[in-house]
Design a protein around this motif. Structure first.
Motif, PDB file in Angstrom:
ATOM      1  N   HIS A 136       0.730  -0.756  -0.035  1.00 38.27           N
ATOM      2  CA  HIS A 136       0.218   0.123  -0.277  1.00 38.27           C
ATOM      3  C   HIS A 136       1.137   1.352  -0.090  1.00 38.27           C
ATOM      4  CE1 HIS A 136       1.189  -0.334   4.303  1.00 38.27           C
ATOM      5  NE2 HIS A 136       1.479   0.622   4.331  1.00 38.27           N
ATOM      6  N   ASP A 138       1.112   5.235   1.451  1.00 39.71           N
ATOM      7  CA  ASP A 138       0.622   5.831   2.734  1.00 39.71           C
ATOM      8  C   ASP A 138       0.372   6.889   1.949  1.00 39.71           C
ATOM      9  OD1 ASP A 138       1.340   3.544   4.275  1.00 39.71           O
ATOM     10  OD2 ASP A 138       2.374   4.105   6.062  1.00 39.71           O
ATOM     11  N   HIS A 192       4.710  -0.084  -0.369  1.00 40.63           N
ATOM     12  CA  HIS A 192       5.490  -1.233   0.933  1.00 40.63           C
ATOM     13  C   HIS A 192       4.044  -1.964   1.657  1.00 40.63           C
ATOM     14  CE1 HIS A 192       4.067   2.473   3.181  1.00 40.63           C
ATOM     15  NE2 HIS A 192       3.805   1.864   3.644  1.00 40.63           N
TER      16      HIS A 192
HETATM   17 FE    FE Z   1       1.838   2.103   5.519  1.00 45.11          FE
END
Ligand code: FE
Ligand code: MD3
Length: 218
Positions: A136, A138, A192
């Motif tokens: 994913h 962030d 990550h």
């Molecule tokens: Fe993350």
């Protein structure tokens, strides 16, 4: 008045700094000397805001149990991912971010050249054996020029560090108890994740891995 930083006496201690790539700096063992104090502070936070397996927008229960401290907490449910000032489980503000956590995050960020990091959120992730986090990005934070600082505690994990697209090849980075990583620059928006954890026991943490991520959300 004289203020003594927790870290003044350790100004010249040796830290094994490992640049992963532009913007990502691994500080091996950076949190080790404060592990007991960090875990004690964490205990208080989790008594106030217990860990909880949240549900993704797609309806899946996350294998990682989560809580937060600080002004904002990361939450997910059927309506999406977001930061919230109120813990939805309790209808109350998240526990305060302890001074020790703030100092640790700021000192780590400074090592990577971020002198003014002032996190307002700390996501607490707890993994048990077989728990994982899929790839994913962030990107719920406002300012991507602000780094994220992550602190690993407990049993080891294999971190996956990919590229700017989900399909880009990911490298594997082992993260152990006490390791701190500063994610800034172009690393900040890379995909990550964490591979499924193997069963293990850590003398202080037991059969879990705990990851703290310090973020500047607002
Ligand atoms: Fe993350
Ligand atoms: C790279 N947590 O909470 S920490 C997360 O180990 C998260 O629990 C993982 O990814 C964990 O969002 C990984 C390392 C990490 C955290 C945030 C990053 C790496 C990052 C943000 C951008 C790039």
């Amino acid at each position: 008045m004289m203020t003594l930083s927790l870290f003044d006496e350790e100004e010249n201690r040796r830290t094994w700094q490992e640049p992963l790539c532009e913007g990502a700096l691994v500080l091996r063992g950076f949190a080790l000397e404060h592990d007991v104090a960090i875990l004690a502070a964490l205990q208080n936070i989790l008594t106030e805001s217990p860990l909880h397996h949240m549900v993704t927008p797609g309806g899946f229960r996350m294998s990682v149990a989560m809580s937060n401290c600080g002004t904002y907490g990361w939450v997910t449910d059927r309506s999406g991912y977001r930061y919230a000032k109120i813990d939805p489980e309790r209808g109350q503000a998240w526990p305060a971010l302890p001074e020790l956590f703030m100092k640790l995050a700021q000192e780590a960020a400074a090592q990577a050249g971020y002198q003014d990091f002032l996190p307002d959120a700390c996501l607490i992730n707890r993994y048990e054996a077989s728990a994982r986090m899929s790839l994913h990005q962030d990107k719920n934070e406002r300012d991507f020029t602000q780094p994220i600082v992550s602190v690993s505690l407990g049993i080891p994990a294999m971190f996956l560090f990919g590229g700017m697209q989900r399909a880009d090849k990911a490298i594997r980075v082992p993260l152990a108890h006490g390791d701190v990583v500063v994610w800034g620059g172009s690393a900040r928006l890379r995909y990550h994740g964490v591979l499924a954890l193997k069963t293990a026991t850590h003398p202080l943490v037991g059969e879990h891995r705990i990851n703290l991520t310090f973020r500047k959300v607002s």
